[in-house]
Design a protein around this motif. Structure first.
Motif, PDB file in Angstrom:
ATOM      1  N   ALA A  78       0.875  -1.180   0.000  1.00  0.00           N
ATOM      2  CA  ALA A  78       0.000   0.000   0.000  1.00  0.00           C
ATOM      3  C   ALA A  78       0.901   1.216   0.000  1.00  0.00           C
ATOM      4  O   ALA A  78       1.889   1.254   0.726  1.00  0.00           O
ATOM      5  N   PRO A  79       0.588   2.198  -0.829  1.00  0.00           N
ATOM      6  CA  PRO A  79       1.464   3.364  -0.900  1.00  0.00           C
ATOM      7  C   PRO A  79       1.232   4.304   0.280  1.00  0.00           C
ATOM      8  O   PRO A  79       0.151   4.335   0.851  1.00  0.00           O
ATOM      9  N   CYS A  80       2.271   5.078   0.628  1.00  0.00           N
ATOM     10  CA  CYS A  80       2.075   6.216   1.519  1.00  0.00           C
ATOM     11  C   CYS A  80       1.448   7.337   0.696  1.00  0.00           C
ATOM     12  O   CYS A  80       1.554   7.351  -0.530  1.00  0.00           O
ATOM     13  N   PRO A  81       0.789   8.269   1.362  1.00  0.00           N
ATOM     14  CA  PRO A  81       0.233   9.409   0.629  1.00  0.00           C
ATOM     15  C   PRO A  81       1.333  10.159  -0.118  1.00  0.00           C
ATOM     16  O   PRO A  81       2.512  10.078   0.233  1.00  0.00           O
ATOM     17  N   MET A 105       6.206   9.829   9.724  1.00  0.00           N
ATOM     18  CA  MET A 105       5.032  10.616   9.342  1.00  0.00           C
ATOM     19  C   MET A 105       4.596  10.307   7.918  1.00  0.00           C
ATOM     20  O   MET A 105       3.648  10.898   7.417  1.00  0.00           O
ATOM     21  N   GLY A 106       5.292   9.397   7.234  1.00  0.00           N
ATOM     22  CA  GLY A 106       4.790   8.870   5.974  1.00  0.00           C
ATOM     23  C   GLY A 106       5.088   9.688   4.727  1.00  0.00           C
ATOM     24  O   GLY A 106       4.327   9.604   3.763  1.00  0.00           O
ATOM     25  N   SER A 238      -3.494  14.530   9.061  1.00  0.00           N
ATOM     26  CA  SER A 238      -4.812  14.575   9.705  1.00  0.00           C
ATOM     27  C   SER A 238      -5.870  15.142   8.784  1.00  0.00           C
ATOM     28  O   SER A 238      -7.040  14.795   8.884  1.00  0.00           O
ATOM     29  N   THR A 239      -5.462  16.063   7.926  1.00  0.00           N
ATOM     30  CA  THR A 239      -6.439  16.803   7.127  1.00  0.00           C
ATOM     31  C   THR A 239      -6.617  16.186   5.745  1.00  0.00           C
ATOM     32  O   THR A 239      -7.730  16.017   5.273  1.00  0.00           O
ATOM     33  N   LEU A 240      -5.497  15.838   5.094  1.00  0.00           N
ATOM     34  CA  LEU A 240      -5.565  15.372   3.705  1.00  0.00           C
ATOM     35  C   LEU A 240      -4.979  13.981   3.512  1.00  0.00           C
ATOM     36  O   LEU A 240      -5.094  13.413   2.428  1.00  0.00           O
ATOM     37  N   GLY A 241      -4.316  13.435   4.506  1.00  0.00           N
ATOM     38  CA  GLY A 241      -3.572  12.200   4.319  1.00  0.00           C
ATOM     39  C   GLY A 241      -4.270  10.962   4.855  1.00  0.00           C
ATOM     40  O   GLY A 241      -5.503  10.884   4.875  1.00  0.00           O
TER      41      GLY A 241
ATOM     42  N   GLY B 219      -2.741   7.579  13.195  1.00  0.00           N
ATOM     43  CA  GLY B 219      -2.389   7.103  11.865  1.00  0.00           C
ATOM     44  C   GLY B 219      -1.869   5.685  11.839  1.00  0.00           C
ATOM     45  O   GLY B 219      -1.695   5.042  12.869  1.00  0.00           O
ATOM     46  N   PRO B 220      -1.599   5.190  10.620  1.00  0.00           N
ATOM     47  CA  PRO B 220      -1.285   3.770  10.435  1.00  0.00           C
ATOM     48  C   PRO B 220       0.153   3.380  10.728  1.00  0.00           C
ATOM     49  O   PRO B 220       0.459   2.185  10.743  1.00  0.00           O
TER      50      PRO B 220
END
Lengths: 244, 244
Positions: A78-81, A105-106, A238-241, B219-220
């Motif tokens: 699965a990709p990170c954002p 934090m990805g 939190s907002t877009l990810g 988060g994940p």
């Protein structure tokens, strides 16, 4: 073969799949056999950024050579954002922290940028890659961020295309980061963290004039660069990810 | 007397007010005279947690004794939001980082808690106070957080009264932190960051059963304790605190 037995998690280059035999390299072999004292049959987790996470069993566990054989698929890839961190290198310890935290934090790409007031222009890409790999192994990510060579801010901005960019505007009056991001909406983003001395006036002007650049406020206190990196990425996730 | 001349900002105990003469103590005198090479007439900023921020001028600048005289009030006193950080001490460097970051993030109290899996029970309150003061001087806060002696988690929880507490629930299934906090609403809060090994099952059970305790997800990915502290406080300040 319960998954919780496998506490060690390693990034590898080789393909992973049913019964795939994966050579682990000399550093990993030393770590597993000499440091962690694992022997044949011990279980570890493997990921390579392409084939998901696998539970694997050591088929060889020498101090110089080790081979793990994939047994069970644990998680699909699965990709990170799609968020990059652009950061001005600071002192070495704090730069190491920025990298470790950005991986947790990805972020999908780590891009050092040299600004007018960047204190240190020495940043070793190989050190950044090693730190990023270790952080990814610990934080359960399924991929590594791309670690780019450092480059001047203007060149990096020129290469962003229409990727949006969030930056802290120290003039005051910028909107709270969560509100500004929510209004700007999802898509490919970059988060830019300036040097400890702030952006030079002409850099700040260039950023404000750039289409797709979103000035934000991270509250009334002055944050150090490493704190600001975690805080900005927290608001973004939190907002877009993928924290929502 | 332009404010931007004054780059150094010090916390003092003495009262601040028009023309108040403020003895700066031996460490500060050494720092100003020997390290920063400031002399009589140099300007610094002072705050004491009660009387706001003042621009002051050095009237004496010896290596052992220095006196600053308040000239102009720069900012009126304003409190930080009422949020405490409860944290399990980790290794010394990371504990230092947690304290520095928590001060930047505006916590009003630092409370070390000892949990079943806390690796280190040695935490020096005086070291914590020194680190907190230095961070407050740098981040433009007008007050210091209270630095409490470490105490067992159960005792700390018993003393919280009806203060709400946000904690990361590692079982999965907890709501995103921003949503959970928005629904819970403002008021006195504590943010609890567990040890690297997580809470013991009976501790997690006790937290979940506690009225006013809000389990959240960050988060994940698995965050280290110091990352989690910044991230949790970012969400709190963005949602309920002074970032809005």
């Amino acid at each position: 073969m319960p998954e919780q037995d496998a506490k060690i998690r390693l990034f590898v280059d080789a393909p992973l799949g049913p019964d795939a035999a994966v050579p682990l390299g000399r550093d990993a072999a030393h770590y597993l056999a000499s440091v962690m004292r694992l022997g044949v049959g011990a279980r570890i987790k493997l990921f390579n950024g392409r084939d998901g996470e696998w539970l694997a069993e050591l088929a060889e566990a020498g101090k110089r050579n080790a081979i793990a054989v994939c047994r069970d698929a644990l998680r699909p890839q699965a990709p990170c954002p799609d968020v990059w961190l652009l950061f001005a290198p600071v002192k070495r310890t704090r730069t190491d922290f920025i990298i470790e935290k950005a991986v947790e934090m990805g972020v999908s790409r780590l891009q050092p940028v040299f600004t007018r007031r960047t204190a240190s222009e020495r940043i070793r890409t190989d050190r950044m890659q090693t730190n990023a790999r270790e952080a990814a192994e610990q934080c359960e990510r399924l991929d590594l961020p791309e670690a780019m060579d450092g480059a001047p801010l203007v060149s990096v901005l020129a290469g962003l295309g229409d990727r949006r960019i969030m930056f802290c505007d120290e003039r005051g009056g910028a909107r709270p980061a969560a509100d500004a991001l929510r209004d700007a909406g999802p898509g490919p983003w970059a988060v830019l963290i300036g040097p400890e001395g702030g952006f030079a006036p002409e850099e700040a002007e260039m950023l404000r004039a750039r289409p797709g650049a979103v000035p934000v406020s991270l509250g009334p206190r002055i944050l150090r660069a490493d704190t600001a990196a975690v805080a900005a990425l927290t608001v973004w996730q939190s907002t877009l990810g993928d924290w929502a």
